[in-house]
Design a protein around this motif. Structure first.
Motif, PDB file in Angstrom:
ATOM      1  N   ARG A  12       0.827  -1.198   0.000  1.00 24.60           N
ATOM      2  CA  ARG A  12       0.000   0.000   0.000  1.00 24.60           C
ATOM      3  C   ARG A  12       0.868   1.257   0.000  1.00 24.60           C
ATOM      4  O   ARG A  12       2.008   1.230   0.436  1.00 24.60           O
ATOM      5  CB  ARG A  12      -0.934  -0.054   1.204  1.00 24.60           C
ATOM      6  CG  ARG A  12      -1.979  -1.152   1.080  1.00 24.60           C
ATOM      7  CD  ARG A  12      -2.544  -1.610   2.405  1.00 24.60           C
ATOM      8  NE  ARG A  12      -1.591  -2.372   3.211  1.00 24.60           N
ATOM      9  CZ  ARG A  12      -1.917  -3.048   4.302  1.00 24.60           C
ATOM     10  NH1 ARG A  12      -3.177  -3.080   4.706  1.00 24.60           N
ATOM     11  NH2 ARG A  12      -0.996  -3.722   4.984  1.00 24.60           N
TER      12      ARG A  12
ATOM     13  N   GLU B  22      -0.496  -5.606  10.066  1.00 23.50           N
ATOM     14  CA  GLU B  22      -1.578  -4.765  10.587  1.00 23.50           C
ATOM     15  C   GLU B  22      -1.814  -5.109  12.053  1.00 23.50           C
ATOM     16  O   GLU B  22      -1.911  -6.291  12.405  1.00 23.50           O
ATOM     17  CB  GLU B  22      -2.879  -4.991   9.809  1.00 23.50           C
ATOM     18  CG  GLU B  22      -2.840  -4.590   8.354  1.00 23.50           C
ATOM     19  CD  GLU B  22      -4.164  -4.859   7.646  1.00 23.50           C
ATOM     20  OE1 GLU B  22      -5.104  -5.312   8.340  1.00 23.50           O
ATOM     21  OE2 GLU B  22      -4.253  -4.624   6.429  1.00 23.50           O
TER      22      GLU B  22
ATOM     23  N   ARG C 137      -4.779  -4.764  14.497  1.00 20.16           N
ATOM     24  CA  ARG C 137      -6.210  -4.514  14.345  1.00 20.16           C
ATOM     25  C   ARG C 137      -6.891  -4.389  15.703  1.00 20.16           C
ATOM     26  O   ARG C 137      -6.660  -5.197  16.606  1.00 20.16           O
ATOM     27  CB  ARG C 137      -6.867  -5.649  13.548  1.00 20.16           C
ATOM     28  CG  ARG C 137      -6.374  -5.766  12.116  1.00 20.16           C
ATOM     29  CD  ARG C 137      -6.859  -7.052  11.473  1.00 20.16           C
ATOM     30  NE  ARG C 137      -6.529  -7.130  10.060  1.00 20.16           N
ATOM     31  CZ  ARG C 137      -6.680  -8.212   9.311  1.00 20.16           C
ATOM     32  NH1 ARG C 137      -7.162  -9.324   9.861  1.00 20.16           N
ATOM     33  NH2 ARG C 137      -6.344  -8.195   8.032  1.00 20.16           N
TER      34      ARG C 137
ATOM     35  N   GLN D 239     -10.782  -4.278  16.997  1.00 22.00           N
ATOM     36  CA  GLN D 239     -12.160  -4.506  16.574  1.00 22.00           C
ATOM     37  C   GLN D 239     -13.116  -4.004  17.648  1.00 22.00           C
ATOM     38  O   GLN D 239     -13.151  -4.524  18.762  1.00 22.00           O
ATOM     39  CB  GLN D 239     -12.375  -5.996  16.318  1.00 22.00           C
ATOM     40  CG  GLN D 239     -13.726  -6.347  15.742  1.00 22.00           C
ATOM     41  CD  GLN D 239     -13.823  -7.830  15.384  1.00 22.00           C
ATOM     42  OE1 GLN D 239     -12.815  -8.462  15.086  1.00 22.00           O
ATOM     43  NE2 GLN D 239     -15.026  -8.370  15.414  1.00 22.00           N
TER      44      GLN D 239
ATOM     45  N   HIS E 268      -7.081  -0.290  11.922  1.00 21.32           N
ATOM     46  CA  HIS E 268      -5.821  -1.014  11.899  1.00 21.32           C
ATOM     47  C   HIS E 268      -4.688  -0.111  11.433  1.00 21.32           C
ATOM     48  O   HIS E 268      -4.890   0.902  10.757  1.00 21.32           O
ATOM     49  CB  HIS E 268      -5.911  -2.247  10.983  1.00 21.32           C
ATOM     50  CG  HIS E 268      -6.148  -1.922   9.539  1.00 21.32           C
ATOM     51  ND1 HIS E 268      -5.126  -1.644   8.655  1.00 21.32           N
ATOM     52  CD2 HIS E 268      -7.303  -1.828   8.819  1.00 21.32           C
ATOM     53  CE1 HIS E 268      -5.628  -1.416   7.454  1.00 21.32           C
ATOM     54  NE2 HIS E 268      -6.945  -1.509   7.530  1.00 21.32           N
TER      55      HIS E 268
ATOM     56  N   GLY F 210      -5.867   2.285   8.577  1.00 20.38           N
ATOM     57  CA  GLY F 210      -7.048   1.884   7.825  1.00 20.38           C
ATOM     58  C   GLY F 210      -8.273   1.772   8.708  1.00 20.38           C
ATOM     59  O   GLY F 210      -8.186   1.696   9.937  1.00 20.38           O
TER      60      GLY F 210
ATOM     61  N   GLY G 158     -12.313  -0.170   8.668  1.00 15.94           N
ATOM     62  CA  GLY G 158     -13.250  -1.100   8.051  1.00 15.94           C
ATOM     63  C   GLY G 158     -14.624  -0.968   8.671  1.00 15.94           C
ATOM     64  O   GLY G 158     -14.752  -0.934   9.896  1.00 15.94           O
TER      65      GLY G 158
ATOM     66  N   ASN H 260     -18.612  -2.578   8.346  1.00 12.28           N
ATOM     67  CA  ASN H 260     -19.532  -3.550   7.755  1.00 12.28           C
ATOM     68  C   ASN H 260     -20.918  -2.903   7.693  1.00 12.28           C
ATOM     69  O   ASN H 260     -21.679  -2.926   8.653  1.00 12.28           O
ATOM     70  CB  ASN H 260     -19.564  -4.824   8.593  1.00 12.28           C
ATOM     71  CG  ASN H 260     -20.114  -6.005   7.818  1.00 12.28           C
ATOM     72  OD1 ASN H 260     -20.323  -5.923   6.619  1.00 12.28           O
ATOM     73  ND2 ASN H 260     -20.331  -7.107   8.506  1.00 12.28           N
TER      74      ASN H 260
ATOM     75  N   LEU I  74     -18.993  -4.393   2.913  1.00 13.12           N
ATOM     76  CA  LEU I  74     -17.801  -4.112   3.711  1.00 13.12           C
ATOM     77  C   LEU I  74     -17.023  -2.979   3.072  1.00 13.12           C
ATOM     78  O   LEU I  74     -16.496  -3.101   1.960  1.00 13.12           O
ATOM     79  CB  LEU I  74     -16.923  -5.359   3.822  1.00 13.12           C
ATOM     80  CG  LEU I  74     -15.650  -5.212   4.656  1.00 13.12           C
ATOM     81  CD1 LEU I  74     -15.980  -4.808   6.088  1.00 13.12           C
ATOM     82  CD2 LEU I  74     -14.834  -6.501   4.643  1.00 13.12           C
TER      83      LEU I  74
ATOM     84  N   LYS J 102     -13.828  -0.451   3.100  1.00 13.74           N
ATOM     85  CA  LYS J 102     -12.460  -0.340   3.596  1.00 13.74           C
ATOM     86  C   LYS J 102     -11.840   0.963   3.108  1.00 13.74           C
ATOM     87  O   LYS J 102     -11.928   1.292   1.924  1.00 13.74           O
ATOM     88  CB  LYS J 102     -11.608  -1.521   3.121  1.00 13.74           C
ATOM     89  CG  LYS J 102     -11.988  -2.856   3.733  1.00 13.74           C
ATOM     90  CD  LYS J 102     -11.056  -3.956   3.269  1.00 13.74           C
ATOM     91  CE  LYS J 102     -11.417  -5.287   3.887  1.00 13.74           C
ATOM     92  NZ  LYS J 102     -10.500  -6.367   3.411  1.00 13.74           N
TER      93      LYS J 102
ATOM     94  N   ASN K  46      -8.188   2.970   3.386  1.00 15.67           N
ATOM     95  CA  ASN K  46      -6.782   2.917   3.789  1.00 15.67           C
ATOM     96  C   ASN K  46      -6.043   4.171   3.338  1.00 15.67           C
ATOM     97  O   ASN K  46      -6.235   4.638   2.210  1.00 15.67           O
ATOM     98  CB  ASN K  46      -6.076   1.702   3.168  1.00 15.67           C
ATOM     99  CG  ASN K  46      -6.577   0.390   3.740  1.00 15.67           C
ATOM    100  OD1 ASN K  46      -7.170   0.365   4.805  1.00 15.67           O
ATOM    101  ND2 ASN K  46      -6.347  -0.697   3.026  1.00 15.67           N
TER     102      ASN K  46
ATOM    103  N   SER L 146     -12.216   0.694  -0.972  1.00 17.00           N
ATOM    104  CA  SER L 146     -12.912  -0.436  -1.582  1.00 17.00           C
ATOM    105  C   SER L 146     -14.181  -0.724  -0.804  1.00 17.00           C
ATOM    106  O   SER L 146     -14.263  -0.479   0.396  1.00 17.00           O
ATOM    107  CB  SER L 146     -12.020  -1.683  -1.616  1.00 17.00           C
ATOM    108  OG  SER L 146     -11.812  -2.180  -0.313  1.00 17.00           O
TER     109      SER L 146
END
Length: 520
Positions: A426, A444, A446, A448, A456, A481, A483, A485, A490, A492, A494, A515
Motif C-alpha cells: 500500500r 496490521e 487490528r 475490533q 488497523h 485503515g 473497516g 460492515n 464491507l 475499507k 486505507n 474499496s
C-alpha cells in the motif's frame, strides 16, 4: 457451610453434604459418628476424619487410554498406573470421558473401583471403563437449506458417514462452513440415536454471497478523439446454482496508463468427488507499450478439509505495441507455455469480519518462452503466507508475506511481475512496479470495536529486483485503515505513504485506497 435450617430434614441433608466434601478432599476413611440434639434449637454433628490422602494411583488398561491421552490429566504416568491429586479426580474423569466420547463411545462411563491402601498408607484404585456401544455417523440430514451441496460437507468440512460420532468435532465442522460465505450454521448440529443407527442434523441457512463493487466512466481522448473507459468493476457470483460454483469478473482502467481484465470460473467437487476444475483469462494493457494475455486451466484435488493441491497449464501471449523501440525498455512479442503445480492450506475461523485465520499457498511453473524463434527455459514461483494472531476478542495482529520470482536467462519488461496497490504494498499506485523478483511483508495491528467496525495500522516492507534495469531496491509504507460492515457491504478505507530506498518522506507520496464489497 450453612448453620441454620428450617427443619431436621434440611439439617440432615447438609450433614451428608459435609461428609461427601470430606471424602472428595481425601478423607476417605471419614464417617459421621453421630448427629446429636443438644437442645431444642441446636444439634451437634461429630465426624471422624482419619488420614487425608493427597493423591491416588489409578491402574488402567492401555487398551482404554494411551499415555499421550493421559498427559492431559496427570503428570506421573507409567505403563500400569497414573497418579492424580485427590481433589482433581472428578474433573479428570470428566476429561477422560470426553476422550472416550470423541472415539465414538457417546455413552461411555468411567468410575473407580477396588480401592486399596498399602502398608505405606498410599491409596490406589482401578479405572473401570464402560464404553457402551460405539456410535458412528450413519446418516446426515440438512435442515433449513435442503439444497446445500453435500460435497462441501464431506470434503470441505470433513463430515463423512461411517466416522466415529464426536459431538465437539461436529460442532467445529459445522462452524467451519461459515467461512464459505454462501451458508451459515444457525445452531449446533444435533444427533438422533436409534437402536442401530445415528443420524446427525445440521442446521444451515443460505446466505447471499454475490459481491459487486464498481465505478465505470466514459471519456473522449483529447489526442485521438476516441471514446475511452475508466474506472473499475468487481463482480463475484457464488453458488447461484446451489453447486458451490464461482464466477469472477474484474475490470480496472484509468483511461490511459493501464487496463486490467480478468475472468475466472471454478467448478468444485465434480461428480461429487474431491476433484474440481478452474479456468482463468487475464488481459493486461499498458498504455501504448504492450498487451499481454494470460490463460490458465487447473485440475484441483481436495486432500483434506484444509488442504488442496492442483496441476495445470498456463500460457502467455504478449504483443509489443511500440512503433519505435525505446532504449533500455526491452519489450518484444513473445509466447510462453508453463506446466504448473501447487498446493494451498487454508484454516478458517469463526469470525464474521475475518473468516480466514491462516493461508499458506505455493504456485510453481516450469516452461519455455519463445520470441523471434529463440527459446528460453523459465521457472516461475509464487508464494503467499499469512496468519492472524488473535490476542483476544478485540485485538489481533495480521502478518502476510508475498514472494514471486522469475528465473530466466534473459528478461522482457512485458513478462515481469507487476505489483503495488491495496492488494500488495500500500502507498503505491496499482501495478506500478515491475519486478523479476519481489517480496512484500504486510503487517496490521487490528482493533475490533464490534462485529461491524475495526481500525488497523499499516506497516508494509518490500524488496524487489528488476533485471531489465539492473535495479535492486527496498520499499516501505506506513499508514492506517478503517473497516465498516455496512448494509451496502464491507467498506475499507486505507491511507498509506509509500517511499523507496534513500527517498525523503513526502506527503505527496500518500495514497488513499478505497474499496467496498456489496453482497446481493
Amino acid at each position: 457451610m450453612k448453620t441454620s435450617f428450617a427443619d431436621f430434614t434440611a439439617l440432615k441433608k447438609e450433614a451428608d453434604t459435609v461428609y461427601l466434601k470430606l471424602q472428595r478432599m481425601g478423607f476417605i476413611e471419614s464417617e459421621m459418628l453421630q448427629l446429636q440434639k443438644e437442645n431444642d434449637s441446636s444439634f451437634i454433628a461429630d465426624f471422624f476424619l482419619g488420614k487425608k490422602y493427597s493423591e491416588i494411583a489409578i491402574y488402567y488398561s492401555q487398551e482404554d487410554f494411551t499415555k499421550k491421552e493421559l498427559q492431559g490429566v496427570a503428570s506421573e504416568i507409567t505403563d500400569e498406573y497414573f497418579v492424580l491429586p485427590f481433589e482433581k479426580i472428578p474433573t479428570s474423569l470428566r476429561k477422560l470421558t470426553t476422550i472416550r466420547n470423541q472415539k465414538g463411545n457417546a455413552f461411555a462411563r468411567l468410575r473407580l473401583t477396588e480401592f486399596e491402601r498399602s502398608e505405606s498408607y498410599k491409596l490406589s484404585a482401578t479405572l473401570l471403563v464402560d464404553n457402551g456401544n460405539i456410535r458412528t455417523v450413519d446418516s446426515i440430514a440438512i435442515k433449513g437449506y435442503e439444497k446445500f451441496p453435500l460435497s462441501f460437507l464431506k470434503y470441505y468440512a470433513g463430515v463423512k458417514k461411517g466416522k466415529p460420532f464426536n459431538q465437539k468435532k461436529l460442532v467445529e465442522q459445522s462452524e467451519s462452513l461459515n467461512s464459505l460465505g454462501f451458508v451459515s450454521a444457525i445452531k449446533p448440529p444435533e444427533a438422533l440415536f436409534r437402536k442401530d443407527s445415528t443420524t446427525v442434523y445440521f442446521y444451515l441457512e443460505k446466505q447471499n454471497n454475490n459481491l459487486f463493487d464498481g465505478i465505470l466512466g466514459f471519456a473522449t481522448d483529447e489526442e485521438t478523439q476516441k471514446l475511452t473507459f475508466n474506472g473499475y468493476l468487481n463482480l463475484e457470483l457464488n453458488n447461484n446454482l446451489n453447486y458451490g460454483e464461482q464466477l469472477l469478473l474484474n475490470y480496472k482502467a484509468d483511461g490511459k496508463e493501464q487496463v486490467n481484465f480478468r475472468v475466472k470460473a471454478t467448478l468444485p467437487y465434480l461428480l461429487k468427488t474431491p476433484f474440481g476444475l478452474s479456468g482463468e483469462l487475464k488481459i493486461f494493457k499498458r498504455d501504448s507499450t504492450f498487451i499481454t494475455t494470460e490463460q490458465q486451466l487447473r485440475a484441483t484435488y481436495q486432500i483434506n478439509p484444509k488442504s488442496t493441491t492442483y496441476i495445470g497449464y498456463k500460457g502467455y501471449d504478449s504483443s509489443n505495441l511500440l512503433d519505435i523501440a525505446i532504449a533500455g525498455t526491452p519489450v518484444e512479442d513473445f509466447k510462453s507455455k508453463f506446466f504448473i503445480a501447487g498446493a494451498s492450506y487454508i484454516k478458517p475461523q469463526n469470525k464474521k469480519l475475518f473468516p480466514i485465520k491462516t493461508v499458506i499457498s505455493f504456485d510453481g511453473g516450469v516452461g519455455v518462452r519463445d520470441k523471434e524463434g529463440n527459446s528460453d527455459d523459465q521457472v516461475r514461483i509464487e508464494t503467499l503466507l499469512n496468519n492472524i494472531f488473535n490476542l483476544n476478542y478485540k485485538n489481533s495482529i495480521f502478518v502476510q508475506n508475498i514472494t514471486s520470482v522469475l528465473f530466466s536467462d534473459s528478461y522482457l519488461v512485458n513478462e515481469l511481475f507487476r505489483f503495488g496497490g491495496i492488494n500488495s504494498i500500500r502507498g503505491f499506485n496499482e501495478n506500478s512496479i515491475d519486478a523479476s523478483l519481489y517480496s512484500i511483508i504486510n503487517t496490521e495491528y487490528r482493533y475490533q470495536f464490534n462485529d461491524g467496525v475495526f481500525v488497523h495500522s499499516i506497516i508494509d516492507l518490500g524488496y524487489f529486483e528488476n533485471e531489465t534495469l539492473s535495479l535492486k531496491q527496498n520499499l516501505y509504507s506506513f499508514g492506517f485503515g478503517l473497516g465498516l460492515n455496512t448494509k451496502a457491504g464491507l467498506f475499507k478505507f486505507n491511507v498509506a505513504n509509500g517511499n523507496t530506498q534513500n527517498q525523503d518522506f513526502s506527503f505527496s507520496n500518500t495514497k488513499i485506497h478505497i474499496s467496498i464489497s456489496s453482497k446481493f
